[in-house]
Design a protein around this motif. Structure first.
Motif, short mmCIF file in Angstrom:
data_model
loop_
_atom_site.label_atom_id
_atom_site.label_comp_id
_atom_site.label_asym_id
_atom_site.label_seq_id
_atom_site.Cartn_x
_atom_site.Cartn_y
_atom_site.Cartn_z
N GLU A 36 0.99 -1.19 -0.29
CA GLU A 36 0.32 0.06 0.44
C GLU A 36 0.96 1.51 -0.01
O GLU A 36 0.71 2.17 -0.90
CB GLU A 36 -0.96 -0.03 1.77
N ILE A 37 1.92 1.00 0.24
CA ILE A 37 2.95 2.43 0.59
C ILE A 37 3.68 2.79 -0.47
O ILE A 37 3.13 3.70 -1.07
CB ILE A 37 4.13 2.47 2.33
N ILE A 38 3.90 1.53 -0.95
CA ILE A 38 4.61 1.66 -2.04
C ILE A 38 3.88 2.16 -3.33
O ILE A 38 4.01 2.89 -4.20
CB ILE A 38 5.07 0.33 -2.81
N LYS A 39 2.34 2.13 -3.75
CA LYS A 39 1.10 2.28 -4.30
C LYS A 39 1.14 3.47 -4.43
O LYS A 39 0.95 3.79 -5.84
CB LYS A 39 0.33 1.55 -4.15
N ILE A 40 1.57 4.41 -3.54
CA ILE A 40 1.29 5.73 -3.49
C ILE A 40 2.82 6.51 -3.63
O ILE A 40 2.19 7.77 -3.48
CB ILE A 40 0.47 6.11 -2.26
N THR A 41 3.56 5.90 -3.86
CA THR A 41 5.00 6.94 -3.75
C THR A 41 5.00 6.84 -5.38
O THR A 41 4.60 6.67 -5.88
CB THR A 41 5.53 5.49 -3.14
N GLU A 42 4.87 8.33 -5.20
CA GLU A 42 5.17 9.03 -6.29
C GLU A 42 7.04 9.37 -7.54
O GLU A 42 7.77 8.98 -6.42
CB GLU A 42 5.24 10.88 -6.33
N TRP A 43 7.27 8.59 -8.29
CA TRP A 43 8.37 8.51 -9.01
C TRP A 43 8.32 9.33 -9.81
O TRP A 43 7.67 10.16 -10.96
CB TRP A 43 8.50 7.16 -9.31
N THR A 44 9.98 9.81 -10.48
CA THR A 44 10.54 9.74 -11.91
C THR A 44 10.92 9.12 -12.14
O THR A 44 11.88 8.09 -11.45
CB THR A 44 11.56 11.62 -10.63
N SER A 45 11.90 9.76 -13.60
CA SER A 45 12.30 8.79 -14.79
C SER A 45 13.17 9.38 -15.35
O SER A 45 12.87 10.83 -16.20
CB SER A 45 11.59 7.93 -14.78
N PHE A 46 14.74 9.09 -15.92
CA PHE A 46 15.22 9.25 -17.11
C PHE A 46 15.77 8.57 -17.76
O PHE A 46 16.35 7.51 -17.35
CB PHE A 46 16.59 10.03 -16.29
N TYR A 47 14.96 8.21 -19.38
CA TYR A 47 15.05 7.31 -20.02
C TYR A 47 15.20 7.47 -21.92
O TYR A 47 14.49 8.80 -22.26
CB TYR A 47 14.08 6.53 -20.09
N LYS A 48 16.38 7.28 -22.63
CA LYS A 48 16.41 8.37 -23.54
C LYS A 48 16.45 10.10 -23.77
O LYS A 48 15.76 9.62 -24.33
CB LYS A 48 16.14 6.93 -24.67
N GLY A 49 16.70 10.09 -23.07
CA GLY A 49 16.95 11.52 -22.98
C GLY A 49 15.10 12.46 -22.57
O GLY A 49 15.48 13.15 -22.64
#
Length: 115
Positions: free
Chosen positions: A69-82
Motif C-alpha cells: 500500500e505504501i509503495i502504491k502511493i509513492t510518486e516516481w521520477t525517471s530518465f530514459y533515452k533523454g
C-alpha cells in the motif's frame, strides 16, 4: 531467488522516488522480523503512475500488505533515452525493502533499495 522466478534485469531506465518512501517506512521503526528483506515489483504506466505492485519475496506477514500500500502511493521520477518522467507502458522496477535489526540502543528499521 531471481533465477528461480525467471526474473531478468534488462531495464535501463533510471528511476527515483520523490523522497517520501523513506519517511513512510519510519512507521516500522522497532519492528521485529525474521526475514532480512522483501522484494516487490512495480509496474508503471507511461506517465509513471503505478499500475500494480506485486510481492516477489515478502516478509510473509501483514507487513507485506502495508508495504504494498505504501509503495502504491509513492510518486516516481525517471530518465530514459533523454526523456524525463515518461517510460514505456508496463515498465517494471524491482524494489527491495531491507530489515535492519536493532543494534545496541538503535531500534530496528526498514530501508529501501532499487534493483
Amino acid at each position: 531467488m531471481f533465477k528461480s522466478k525467471n526474473i531478468d534485469f534488462t531495464d535501463k531506465i533510471n528511476y527515483r522516488e520523490k523522497a517520501k518512501l523513506h519517511k513512510d517506512l519510519e512507521q516500522f521503526k522497532g519492528i521485529e522480523l525474521e526475514k532480512s528483506y522483501g522484494i516487490y515489483e512495480i509496474t508503471f504506466a507511461q506517465d509513471l503512475t503505478i499500475k500494480n505492485v506485486a510481492e516477489i519475496s515478502g516478509f510473509k506477514n501483514s507487513i507485506d500488505e502495508k508495504l504494498i500500500e505504501i509503495i502504491k502511493i509513492t510518486e516516481w521520477t525517471s530518465f530514459y533515452k533523454g526523456m524525463k518522467d515518461k517510460v514505456p507502458e508496463n515498465s517494471k522496477l524491482l524494489i527491495g525493502i531491507y530489515y535492519c535489526p536493532k543494534e545496541k540502543e538503535n531500534p530496528s528499521f526498514l530501508s529501501q533499495y532499487y534493483l
